[in-house]
Design an enzyme around this catalytic site. Structure first.
Site, mmCIF file in Angstrom:
data_model
loop_
_atom_site.group_PDB
_atom_site.id
_atom_site.type_symbol
_atom_site.label_atom_id
_atom_site.label_comp_id
_atom_site.label_asym_id
_atom_site.label_seq_id
_atom_site.Cartn_x
_atom_site.Cartn_y
_atom_site.Cartn_z
ATOM 1 N N GLY A 46 0.845 -1.189 0.000
ATOM 2 C CA GLY A 46 0.000 0.000 0.000
ATOM 3 C C GLY A 46 0.881 1.240 0.000
ATOM 4 O O GLY A 46 2.063 1.172 0.358
ATOM 5 N N HIS A 136 -4.266 1.437 7.927
ATOM 6 C CA HIS A 136 -2.892 1.971 7.948
ATOM 7 C C HIS A 136 -2.767 3.140 6.957
ATOM 8 O O HIS A 136 -2.184 4.183 7.288
ATOM 9 C CB HIS A 136 -1.928 0.826 7.601
ATOM 10 C CG HIS A 136 -0.487 1.206 7.453
ATOM 11 N ND1 HIS A 136 0.501 0.716 8.282
ATOM 12 C CD2 HIS A 136 0.157 2.007 6.562
ATOM 13 C CE1 HIS A 136 1.676 1.202 7.907
ATOM 14 N NE2 HIS A 136 1.502 1.990 6.858
#
Ligand code: GNR
Ligand code: NI
Length: 171
Positions: A46, A136
């Site tokens: 990510g 996150h």
């Protein structure tokens, strides 16, 4: 497409609150393409735009597990609508905190709303690694890092280590 530099601790830009994207312009599409390329190269699963020093609410992700398969995803203005009471623990890492890994406890399931790169709004239920990763990344958009969930002792230790490394690198 281009690889962009990933900023790392103690860069204070990581603490900025990223701005909502009002319109998906050619610049935003180019940024998303560059973020995917930068994320794959790192490699990471990510990336938030602020990690390449762009304070806008844009995330890329690829959670495909099999060798040679890709599933590039782009999230514009992602939001968490609700979270489960159930928690789960994952060992997290962050490309802005290289080579540091710690277990973090977060809601196991979350409902997310986001706009895709074509401007279509979606809502999805996330669980497992997807739930952890989207939390996150959305944290990054709010200037929050996974080390913020650790004990003060651990956080201070990692902040110190990266501050010292930056000082040595600057010489
Ligand atoms: O590559 C990454 N791996 C990862 C592992 C567990 C939980 C979160 C992540 S995200 C991270 C890349 C990154 O820093 N994204 O912001
Ligand atoms: Ni990160």
């Amino acid at each position: 497409m281009a690889i962009r530099d990933i900023i790392i601790l103690p860069d204070t830009q990581l603490r900025l609150i990223s701005k909502p994207i009002e319109k998906i312009t050619a610049d935003i599409r180019a940024l998303a393409d560059d973020m995917l390329e930068t994320m794959y190269k790192a490699p990471g699963i990510g990336l938030a735009a602020i990690q390449v020093a762009q304070p806008v609410r844009l995330i890329t992700m690829d959670l495909s597990k099999k060798e040679g398969e890709t599933n590039p995803r782009i999230f514009v203005n992602p939001e968490i609508l609700s979270v489960s009471e159930e928690l789960s623990v994952y060992e997290e890492g962050c490309l802005s905190i290289p080579e540091y890994y710690e277990e973090v406890e977060r809601p196991a399931q979350v409902r997310v709303r986001f706009t895709d790169i074509h401007g279509k709004v979606h809502e999805e239920d996330a669980e497992g690694l997807y739930a952890t990763c989207i939390q996150h990344e959305i944290d990054h958009l709010n200037g929050v890092l996974f080390v913020d969930y650790l004990s003060k002792l651990k956080r201070d230790r990692v902040m110190k280590k990266f501050t010292k490394a930056a000082r040595l690198a600057a010489k």
